[in-house]
Design a protein around this motif. Structure first.
Motif, short mmCIF file in Angstrom:
data_model
loop_
_atom_site.label_atom_id
_atom_site.label_comp_id
_atom_site.label_asym_id
_atom_site.label_seq_id
_atom_site.Cartn_x
_atom_site.Cartn_y
_atom_site.Cartn_z
N THR A 138 0.90 -1.18 -0.04
CA THR A 138 -0.15 0.08 0.09
C THR A 138 0.83 1.25 0.10
N GLU A 139 0.17 2.42 -0.28
CA GLU A 139 0.98 3.61 -0.08
C GLU A 139 0.24 4.65 0.57
N THR A 140 0.06 4.63 1.88
CA THR A 140 -0.94 5.13 2.73
C THR A 140 -0.16 6.37 3.73
N PRO A 141 -0.64 7.51 3.74
CA PRO A 141 -0.28 8.48 4.47
C PRO A 141 -0.38 8.15 5.92
N TYR A 142 0.58 8.23 6.70
CA TYR A 142 0.63 7.84 8.28
C TYR A 142 1.15 9.20 8.80
N HIS A 143 0.28 9.68 9.85
CA HIS A 143 0.48 10.99 10.93
C HIS A 143 0.40 10.30 12.35
N GLY A 144 1.68 10.53 12.68
CA GLY A 144 1.95 10.28 14.22
C GLY A 144 3.41 9.73 14.35
N ASP A 145 3.64 9.36 15.70
CA ASP A 145 5.01 9.20 15.94
C ASP A 145 5.50 7.72 15.57
N VAL A 146 6.56 7.56 15.18
CA VAL A 146 7.20 6.36 14.42
C VAL A 146 6.90 5.18 15.52
N ASP A 147 6.99 5.20 16.76
CA ASP A 147 7.20 4.27 17.51
C ASP A 147 5.60 3.72 17.99
N ASP A 148 4.62 4.66 17.41
CA ASP A 148 3.32 4.45 17.81
C ASP A 148 2.47 3.81 16.55
N TRP A 149 3.32 3.43 15.34
CA TRP A 149 2.75 2.70 14.40
C TRP A 149 2.52 1.23 14.58
N ARG A 150 1.04 0.72 14.02
CA ARG A 150 1.07 -0.65 14.38
C ARG A 150 0.29 -1.04 13.05
N LEU A 151 0.26 -2.33 12.67
CA LEU A 151 -0.48 -2.80 11.64
C LEU A 151 -2.30 -2.92 12.18
N THR A 152 -3.09 -2.52 11.42
CA THR A 152 -4.52 -2.46 12.11
C THR A 152 -5.47 -3.25 11.14
N ARG A 153 -6.45 -3.60 11.74
CA ARG A 153 -7.41 -4.42 11.02
C ARG A 153 -8.00 -3.41 9.65
N SER A 154 -8.06 -2.18 10.19
CA SER A 154 -8.97 -1.38 9.17
C SER A 154 -8.03 -1.03 8.17
N SER A 155 -6.65 -1.20 8.16
CA SER A 155 -5.60 -0.94 7.22
C SER A 155 -5.79 -2.21 6.10
N ILE A 156 -5.76 -3.42 6.80
CA ILE A 156 -5.96 -4.58 6.01
C ILE A 156 -7.11 -4.54 5.38
N ASP A 157 -8.48 -4.40 5.79
CA ASP A 157 -9.47 -4.44 5.34
C ASP A 157 -9.61 -3.20 3.97
N ASP A 158 -9.02 -2.02 4.32
CA ASP A 158 -8.91 -1.16 3.17
C ASP A 158 -8.07 -1.48 2.17
N PHE A 159 -7.10 -2.38 2.44
CA PHE A 159 -6.50 -2.95 1.21
C PHE A 159 -6.98 -3.94 0.52
N LEU A 160 -7.80 -4.70 1.30
CA LEU A 160 -8.58 -5.80 0.45
C LEU A 160 -9.60 -5.12 -0.49
N GLU A 161 -10.20 -4.07 0.23
CA GLU A 161 -11.04 -3.38 -0.96
C GLU A 161 -10.45 -2.88 -2.13
N THR A 162 -9.29 -2.21 -2.10
CA THR A 162 -8.53 -1.76 -3.13
C THR A 162 -8.23 -2.83 -3.86
N VAL A 163 -7.53 -3.87 -3.58
CA VAL A 163 -7.23 -5.11 -4.50
C VAL A 163 -8.52 -5.79 -5.22
N ASN A 164 -9.62 -5.75 -4.38
CA ASN A 164 -10.86 -6.10 -5.33
C ASN A 164 -11.48 -5.36 -6.03
N THR A 165 -11.50 -4.07 -6.00
CA THR A 165 -11.74 -3.12 -6.98
C THR A 165 -10.89 -2.60 -8.15
N THR A 166 -9.56 -2.89 -7.71
CA THR A 166 -8.59 -2.43 -9.02
C THR A 166 -7.76 -3.53 -9.60
N SER A 167 -7.58 -4.61 -9.00
CA SER A 167 -6.73 -5.53 -9.61
C SER A 167 -7.50 -6.28 -10.56
#
Length: 518
Positions: free
Chosen positions: A285-314
């Motif tokens: 993905t290429e998603t803007p992230y706002h926040g501290d580096v140490d606070d970044w986590r992989l989230t369910r919402s990021s995964i779901d958003d990417f699945l939607e992108t894959v299903n609609t554009t691939s």
């Protein structure tokens, strides 16, 4: 790979490298192989964080043609060939299809071929790369791409297990005398009078403080580069303002959807579906992230958003749902610091910041690095370090010397040979000596013996280190409970863990390897 103990003592070297990702690893190797005394410290594990969040491609930079960055394309193409030569068991060519190419794309691929005119100046014929060609509909159908009307096939290279490549550079550095340690944090950079002279560190295993004094210090901490400077009084004046946005990239692992890598490209994003270890790797993905580096986590919402992108554009013949995701990972890209919010078009070039220009001698920041050009970046970095520190260095040999532990392999080699190269016989020997270790624990053939070998010789801190950044067992998904317990027991026997520690390692690994549910 021996781990150095920096706690409770003062160590004096020519070069201190802070950060054990691919940039730090290649700089440590380049410096040590050219005759310098080197120390490298990594606060967590080698090859983790951003270096682990990769699509596993070693590519010539086709997308950089759109930005007319011809120099970066040429450098990337040359280093693609170099990595296939010096790490032959870890880097191989891979074909990929660009669907429905128009005139612009065809011109770009022709330019890509021309810029890589010397791509096959390599002794190993299996590493040679053909020119691109246009596939017919029948060609595409034979590759399982029945939904495409046309496609262009071109080649780059892939490193199925980038963690092993990082380790190969580190082991090579160690072979030249570099002192290496994971689980060692920099508490503060030290110096005065306009000069950095090293860092105060704390060993996470012993809890003891130590001091590493160096002629030159290299800040190779990726997205943490600014924070490392800001957190020390000696260097806080060097820290630029925090960037308004960073770039998040995530990847999904699913069942195999195609036997050929397929690209999807739009104006401000691109991702691929790549065959990998009998599965499919989809990203980034290429998603803007706002926040501290140490606070970044992989989230369910990021995964779901990417699945939607894959299903609609691939152009995949299937629709993917949450249950199709076997594993997921990601991180923040180590882009050079910028004020723009356009992360997709930001430069992917590496940058070495010599802080003498800011009034502080003895320290540089190495930012924006990536796997493909890491060795070349390290070579030029060490040239600069020698000038800064008044150090004498030998000519570089890193473009031709095979990395320690790497060995040529062929298409019939098993995954142990691909992962461990020259150490594969030692892994097999462990399996021969103990039938328990001969048990295969992944769908593609990794035995428990690999985990035992890595626990014994490759300085892991934890079970997660072994599963994710040594053996690759955990990168294809969370093992079954019984398998995870057996893996923890094998690791515990090698590393001296008691039952309480083993239970804690199982719990921590289950949490780290599970696909997020929130």
């Amino acid at each position: 790979m021996q781990r150095s103990d920096f706690g409770g003592r003062t160590t004096t070297v020519d070069v201190l490298v802070i950060g054990g990702g691919i940039t730090g690893a290649t700089v440590a190797y380049e410096a040590a192989s050219r005759g310098l005394q080197v120390a490298l410290v990594e606060r967590a594990d080698y090859g983790g964080a951003t270096s682990a969040a990769t699509g596993r491609l070693v590519h010539g930079g086709l997308r950089y043609l759109k930005q007319f960055d011809i120099g970066l394309v040429r450098e990337s193409l040359a280093e693609r060939r170099t990595l296939m030569s010096i790490a032959p068991n870890l880097v191989d060519p891979i074909g990929m299809v660009l669907p429905e190419p128009g005139l612009v794309e065809r011109v770009g691929l022709t330019a890509y071929d021309l810029l890589s005119f010397d791509r096959n100046r390599i002794a190993d014929r299996s590493k040679r790369i053909p020119r691109h060609r246009i596939l017919s509909r029948d060609d595409l159908s034979r590759r399982g791409l029945t939904g495409l009307r046309s496609g262009a096939l071109f080649h780059d290279a892939m490193m199925p297990n980038p963690e092993r490549l990082t380790l190969a550079f580190l082991r090579s550095a160690g072979a030249y005398g570099a002192q290496l340690a994971n689980d060692v944090a920099v508490e503060t950079i030290i110096g005065g009078g306009g000069r950095v002279v090293g860092a105060q560190v704390r060993d996470g295993r012993s809890g003891r403080q130590g001091e590493i004094r160096a002629r030159v210090t290299v800040n190779a901490t990726g997205p943490w580069a600014r924070d490392v400077l800001a957190n020390s009084p000696v260097t806080d004046v060097l820290a630029p303002p925090a960037p308004p946005v960073r770039s998040e990239g995530i990847y999904l692992v699913t069942r195999q959807l195609s036997t050929t890598m397929v690209l999807t490209v739009s104006g401000h994003s691109h991702f691929s579906v790549a065959p990998w270890r009998g599965l499919s790797l989809i990203g980034p993905t290429e998603t803007p992230y706002h926040g501290d580096v140490d606070d970044w986590r992989l989230t369910r919402s990021s995964i779901d958003d990417f699945l939607e992108t894959v299903n609609t554009t691939s152009m995949l013949p299937v629709q993917l749902g949450p249950d199709d995701v076997l594993a997921a990972y990601g991180g923040l890209r180590p882009l050079t610091e910028q004020t723009s919010t356009d992360t997709y078009n930001a430069s992917r070039a590496s940058e070495l910041v010599d802080h003498r220009a800011d009034g502080l001698d003895g320290i540089v920041s190495a930012t924006g690095g990536k796997y493909t050009t890491s060795r070349a970046f390290a070579e030029s970095t060490v040239d600069t370090l020698a000038a800064i520190g008044g150090l004498q260095v030998r000519p570089s040999t890193s473009a031709t010397a095979i990395l320690v532990g790497c060995a040529a392999s062929d298409a019939d080699s098993g995954i142990v040979e691909q992962l461990y190269g020259g150490a594969a016989p030692a892994v097999h020997a462990l399996a021969d000596e103990d039938s328990r270790l001969a048990r295969i624990v992944t769908h593609d053939g990794i035995p428990l013996a690999a985990l035992a070998y890595s626990a014994r010789f490759e300085s892991p801190r934890s079970l997660s280190d072994l599963l994710l950044r040594r053996t690759g067992i955990g990168t294809v998904g969370l093992p079954a409970d019984d398998d995870l317990a057996e893996m923890a027991a094998v690791a515990g026997a090698e590393l001296g863990w008691d039952d309480t520690r083993i239970d804690a390692e199982i719990k921590a690994s289950r949490a780290e390897l599970s696909v997020p549910d929130h």
